[in-house]
Design an enzyme around this catalytic site. Sequence first.
Site, PDB file in Angstrom:
ATOM      1  N   HIS A 202       0.868  -1.173   0.000  1.00 18.24           N
ATOM      2  CA  HIS A 202       0.000   0.000   0.000  1.00 18.24           C
ATOM      3  C   HIS A 202       0.909   1.227   0.000  1.00 18.24           C
ATOM      4  O   HIS A 202       1.840   1.319   0.819  1.00 18.24           O
ATOM      5  CB  HIS A 202      -0.854   0.040   1.272  1.00 18.24           C
ATOM      6  CG  HIS A 202      -1.999  -0.919   1.294  1.00 18.24           C
ATOM      7  ND1 HIS A 202      -1.863  -2.264   1.094  1.00 18.24           N
ATOM      8  CD2 HIS A 202      -3.331  -0.698   1.502  1.00 18.24           C
ATOM      9  CE1 HIS A 202      -3.054  -2.835   1.182  1.00 18.24           C
ATOM     10  NE2 HIS A 202      -3.965  -1.917   1.424  1.00 18.24           N
ATOM     11  N   GLU A 205      -1.931   6.046  -0.466  1.00 17.33           N
ATOM     12  CA  GLU A 205      -3.352   6.114  -0.072  1.00 17.33           C
ATOM     13  C   GLU A 205      -3.524   7.402   0.738  1.00 17.33           C
ATOM     14  O   GLU A 205      -4.281   8.285   0.352  1.00 17.33           O
ATOM     15  CB  GLU A 205      -3.732   4.875   0.754  1.00 17.33           C
ATOM     16  CG  GLU A 205      -5.186   4.853   1.212  1.00 17.33           C
ATOM     17  CD  GLU A 205      -5.510   3.647   2.104  1.00 17.33           C
ATOM     18  OE1 GLU A 205      -4.577   3.030   2.667  1.00 17.33           O
ATOM     19  OE2 GLU A 205      -6.716   3.331   2.239  1.00 17.33           O
ATOM     20  N   ASP A 283     -11.220  -3.522  -1.558  1.00 14.04           N
ATOM     21  CA  ASP A 283     -10.445  -3.244  -0.337  1.00 14.04           C
ATOM     22  C   ASP A 283     -11.042  -3.947   0.890  1.00 14.04           C
ATOM     23  O   ASP A 283     -10.584  -5.031   1.257  1.00 14.04           O
ATOM     24  CB  ASP A 283     -10.318  -1.730  -0.129  1.00 14.04           C
ATOM     25  CG  ASP A 283      -9.107  -1.324   0.699  1.00 14.04           C
ATOM     26  OD1 ASP A 283      -8.322  -2.208   1.078  1.00 14.04           O
ATOM     27  OD2 ASP A 283      -8.935  -0.112   0.952  1.00 14.04           O
ATOM     28  N   ASP A 284     -12.045  -3.339   1.522  1.00 11.26           N
ATOM     29  CA  ASP A 284     -12.687  -3.911   2.720  1.00 11.26           C
ATOM     30  C   ASP A 284     -14.198  -3.771   2.545  1.00 11.26           C
ATOM     31  O   ASP A 284     -14.839  -2.933   3.202  1.00 11.26           O
ATOM     32  CB  ASP A 284     -12.226  -3.138   3.969  1.00 11.26           C
ATOM     33  CG  ASP A 284     -10.722  -3.192   4.150  1.00 11.26           C
ATOM     34  OD1 ASP A 284     -10.210  -4.249   4.549  1.00 11.26           O
ATOM     35  OD2 ASP A 284     -10.054  -2.173   3.846  1.00 11.26           O
TER      36      ASP A 284
HETATM   37  N1  ADE Z   1      -5.912  -2.705   6.017  1.00 15.28           N
HETATM   38  C1  ADE Z   1      -7.148  -2.975   5.596  1.00 15.28           C
HETATM   39  N2  ADE Z   1      -7.562  -2.030   4.732  1.00 15.28           N
HETATM   40  C2  ADE Z   1      -6.542  -1.152   4.586  1.00 15.28           C
HETATM   41  C3  ADE Z   1      -6.349   0.030   3.841  1.00 15.28           C
HETATM   42  N3  ADE Z   1      -7.292   0.535   3.032  1.00 15.28           N
HETATM   43  N4  ADE Z   1      -5.178   0.680   3.972  1.00 15.28           N
HETATM   44  C4  ADE Z   1      -4.234   0.205   4.773  1.00 15.28           C
HETATM   45  N5  ADE Z   1      -4.360  -0.892   5.501  1.00 15.28           N
HETATM   46  C5  ADE Z   1      -5.517  -1.575   5.419  1.00 15.28           C
HETATM   47 ZN    ZN Z   2      -6.065  -2.151   1.283  1.00 15.57          ZN
END
Ligand code: ADE
Ligand code: ZN
Length: 341
Positions: A202, A205, A283-284
């Site tokens: 990552h 972001e 992502d989540d």
């Molecule tokens: N862990 C889970 N989602 C994340 C994200 N968007 N950025 C960094 N760590 C994460």
């Molecule tokens: Zn992520």
Amino acid sequence: MTQAHDDGLEAFVRGLPKAELHVHIEGTLEPELMFQLAERNRTPIRFGSAEAVRAAYGFSNLQAFLDIYYEGAGSLRTARDFTDLAIAYFERLAADGGVHAELFFDPQTHIVRGVPMAEVVQGLVTGMDEARTRLGVTSKLILCFLRHLDEAAAFATLEAAMPFLAHIDGVGLDSSELGHPPEKFARVFTAARELGLKVVAHAGEEGPPAYVWQALDILRVDRIDHGNRALEDPALIARLARDHVPLTVCPLSNLKLCVVDRLEEHPLRRMIDAGLVVTINSDDPAYFGGYLVDNYVRVARALGLSRADLAQLARNSLAASFMSLDDKAAWLGQSRVVDHP
Ligand code: ADE
Ligand code: ZN
């Protein structure tokens, strides 16, 4: 903005073969499953209902999300829990026309609670096997190091993963970005590469373009996860374009974590126009209000992407995956494909 009429866009996107390259399996834990697991494992949960859990999902930044995400992951204890979690995700992916997924998992958040690496990996692998045989969805596993912890902890995690390397395809870097530059993990990423693992991180972001440069030059990543802030640096854009470094972009995550204020301002269109290899991911999804197709459709409507753009994004996801070249060629419907990277 939702459209009043059905223009068929959702069905079109669902029909595109595509891969998901940026999904944290712990981030697919829906509140209903969280409650089932809490009951099965007799672990306490501080919310009264699934609705109350969802109501708590308003985040002002990455850290605000991570605090609640790590708390949610506390309901996962046994291999069976990880299997159930993975299968629930794969069923949604298959319904979205996903044919392949590269799952991130965060072993450090489980090991610290006394859940061994073996429970986590074996549970996920059971789910991945079932996805392949029952749903026809292939997958790979990417072990992420938590960047808010130190280098020694990352090395200990890599050591704990050694017995399971046959099941692990790569390593990644996630968690709190600001103040934790990729260079902190230079040596453990070198060790991972020497083991033949793929490497991703990552970067960009919330962190500055310098972190994306470090991910490229120091960690020598195969893909950048997110990468939004790379657009602040023209030399970095040129480098990413020249080397065809794929970006795993997550529109609804960016919206929920206030990386962008509105989807209409999302940089994805600018990334495409700059010649970058862009992919769309969730992502989540349990926390950000949308799975893979939702991400494609909502960002397409916000930015006015064409069907040709969407088809290219889906093709990028297959080309940028860690599948074999033969498998990529089979999905892309041609005998030779350009490998990214
Ligand atoms: N862990 C889970 N989602 C994340 C994200 N968007 N950025 C960094 N760590 C994460
Ligand atoms: Zn992520």
